[in-house]
Write an enzyme that holds these catalytic residues in place. Structure first.
Site, PDB file in Angstrom:
ATOM      1  N   PHE A 138      31.571   6.542  31.615  1.00 40.50           N
ATOM      2  CA  PHE A 138      30.942   5.284  32.517  1.00 40.50           C
ATOM      3  C   PHE A 138      29.617   5.442  32.908  1.00 40.50           C
ATOM      4  O   PHE A 138      29.267   6.536  33.455  1.00 40.50           O
ATOM      5  CB  PHE A 138      31.966   5.489  33.687  1.00 40.50           C
ATOM      6  N   ASP A 225      23.908  12.209  32.234  1.00 45.63           N
ATOM      7  CA  ASP A 225      24.240  11.412  33.470  1.00 45.63           C
ATOM      8  C   ASP A 225      24.912  12.240  34.534  1.00 45.63           C
ATOM      9  O   ASP A 225      25.860  12.385  34.419  1.00 45.63           O
ATOM     10  CB  ASP A 225      24.992  10.078  33.022  1.00 45.63           C
ATOM     11  N   LYS A 254      24.143   8.191  43.557  1.00 44.78           N
ATOM     12  CA  LYS A 254      25.146   8.496  44.602  1.00 44.78           C
ATOM     13  C   LYS A 254      24.823   9.519  45.555  1.00 44.78           C
ATOM     14  O   LYS A 254      24.394   9.247  46.715  1.00 44.78           O
ATOM     15  CB  LYS A 254      26.209   9.082  43.611  1.00 44.78           C
TER      16      LYS A 254
HETATM   17  C1  LIG Z   1      28.443   8.735  36.014  1.00 44.30           C
HETATM   18  C2  LIG Z   1      27.956   7.671  36.671  1.00 44.30           C
HETATM   19  N1  LIG Z   1      27.063   7.003  36.143  1.00 44.30           N
HETATM   20  C3  LIG Z   1      26.559   5.813  36.648  1.00 44.30           C
HETATM   21  C4  LIG Z   1      27.322   5.180  37.944  1.00 44.30           C
HETATM   22  C5  LIG Z   1      26.761   3.781  38.164  1.00 44.30           C
HETATM   23  O1  LIG Z   1      26.477   3.975  39.553  1.00 44.30           O
HETATM   24  P1  LIG Z   1      26.129   2.683  40.400  1.00 44.30           P
HETATM   25  O2  LIG Z   1      27.567   2.286  40.821  1.00 44.30           O
HETATM   26  O3  LIG Z   1      25.209   3.397  41.498  1.00 44.30           O
HETATM   27  O4  LIG Z   1      25.531   1.757  39.757  1.00 44.30           O
HETATM   28  C6  LIG Z   1      28.479   5.567  38.227  1.00 44.30           C
HETATM   29  C7  LIG Z   1      29.230   5.002  39.304  1.00 44.30           C
HETATM   30  O5  LIG Z   1      30.458   5.321  39.484  1.00 44.30           O
HETATM   31  C8  LIG Z   1      28.983   6.982  37.739  1.00 44.30           C
HETATM   32  O6  LIG Z   1      30.099   7.476  38.064  1.00 44.30           O
END
Ligand SMILES: Cc1ncc(COP(=O)(O)O)c(C=O)c1O
Length: 404
Positions: A138, A225, A254
């Site tokens: 994700f 990520d 986050k």
């Molecule tokens: C690993 C990862 N990358 C990207 C995102 C996307 O982040 P945002 O919701 O701040 O756009 C998330 C959100 O849950 C995530 O867990």
């Protein structure tokens, strides 16, 4: 078609229904506890989905943010922003990398990472660059990041997807080797060190080391990520540090601002100067309020020893869950690291969100059947014990109900 008359009136008729919400509203918090507008108290096992690193109303964060709001919230990237340099330097010190682009969210950080990978390819003369991505990954909900995401539910209805992604299973070195042999246009590998939304699926240490090696051999960028698993959550600043490797590109968000939106892409030397003036930007990225939140979050994590706390309280939480759930039919696995834990059940368990809230515990359910705990890094041992005491009976009661 008219909605059936039996549906209750929505308490938020003007808010677009992109989330299924529980019918409660949080009003205030302190430490790892939050209270709703009716005065009911909850233990926060969710931390705003891995965001509230320092819990709620942290006594050092609040005055710092108040002071910053009184001074300067936003200026613009037309001018120098000294707090950007301060936060960037700290992130580089902690990661061993060399430069940072600031934005406001996880998907934005990932979007920037994808642009870096593509331009890195174009700069090498690869006109149609490809990026290796993962099953169950994700990365966000923009068109590019949902295309990189490995969940058909997230993608459904939003085609045509962005091209240029090659998908492989996690922890399968042979699958990545095959891509390396067969696809000349690959420029980067992009993965979460622990998949969050995909169900708390850790990349193995040996796998991460193998991916680093393959990237080096092929001249690919390794892009990790760490939006969910970074910023101390696993007990190290960044989850990949458990494998003793360094990425070339690391998107963060986050937990970085403890609730104030902050995103960052931290880059090593191979990626640091791929983007130049005019290639990328965002109005809010790196504004003084966001940067102050980042600077203070990292400072307080250090001052209060929260990496060690996340590691040891996380281990205590995991051990408590394992002890209480041992031999319970329907519990498939408890996994994760530090304060990023998942309990996989043998059936969809979304209803536990509401049942846990009723019992005074915030948590989430991800990938349909995985209970996810990502509490603030200030969680105490006693609070970990209370999570176990509330959650395990709920799980047992749920699993004793009708089988799927
Ligand atoms: C690993 C990862 N990358 C990207 C995102 C996307 O982040 P945002 O919701 O701040 O756009 C998330 C959100 O849950 C995530 O867990």
């Amino acid at each position: 078609m008219n909605a059936p008359e039996t549906l209750p009136a929505s308490p938020e008729p003007h808010v677009m229904k992109t989330y299924g919400r529980l019918p409660l509203a949080l009003s205030y918090g302190k430490g790892c506890w939050v209270w709703d507008t009716e005065g009911k108290k909850y233990l926060d096992g969710l931390g705003g989905i891995a965001v509230n690193t320092l819990g709620h109303a942290h006594p050092k964060l609040v005055p710092a943010l108040q002071e910053q709001i009184g001074k300067l919230i936003h200026s613009s990237n037309y001018y120098l922003v000294p707090l950007q340099e301060q936060l960037a330097a700290k992130l580089c010190e902690l990661s061993g990398l060399s430069s940072v682009f600031f934005c406001s969210t996880g998907l934005e950080a990932n979007e920037a990472a994808l642009k870096i990978a593509r331009k890195f390819g174009h700069d090498k003369g690869i006109d149609r660059p490809e990026i290796v991505v993962y099953e169950k990954a994700f990365h966000g909900r923009s068109i590019a990041t949902l295309s990189a995401t490995g969940n058909p539910k997230v993608q459904a209805g939003f085609g045509p997807l962005v091209e240029g992604f090659v998908r492989v299973p996690l922890n399968d070195v042979a699958a990545l080797d095959k891509v390396a042999r067969e696809r000349a246009n690959v420029v980067a590998v992009f993965l979460e060190v622990i998949q969050g939304e995909g169900g708390i699926n850790p990349a193995k240490v040996e796998y991460l080391q193998a991916v680093r090696r393959i990237c080096d051999e092929r001249g690919w960028l390794l892009m990790l990520d760490e939006v969910q698993c970074g910023i101390g959550r696993t007990g190290k600043w960044f989850a990949h540090q458990w494998a003793g490797i360094r990425p070339d590109v690391m998107p963060l968000a986050k937990g970085l601002g403890s609730g104030v939106p902050v995103g960052a892409v931290v880059c090593g030397p191979r990626a640091a100067s791929v983007l130049g003036p005019g290639n990328h930007g965002t109005t809010f990225g790196g504004n003084p309020l966001a940067m102050r939140a980042g600077v203070e979050t990292l400072r307080i994590i250090e001052e209060e020893g929260l990496l060690a706390n996340a590691a040891s309280v996380g281990e205590a939480l995991r051990a408590g869950l394992a002890r209480e759930l041992e031999g319970v039919a329907g519990v498939v696995e408890i996994r994760g690291q530090g304060l990023m834990l998942g309990i996989e059940l043998n059936r969809p368990c979304g209803e536990l969100l509401g049942r846990a809230a009723q019992a005074g515990l915030m948590l989430s359910v991800t990938a349909d059947s995985v209970i996810r705990l990502v509490p603030p890094l200030i969680l105490s041992r006693d609070e970990a014990r209370q999570i176990v005491a509330i959650l395990c009976p709920l799980i047992k009661e749920f699993l004793a109900g009708p089988a799927p």
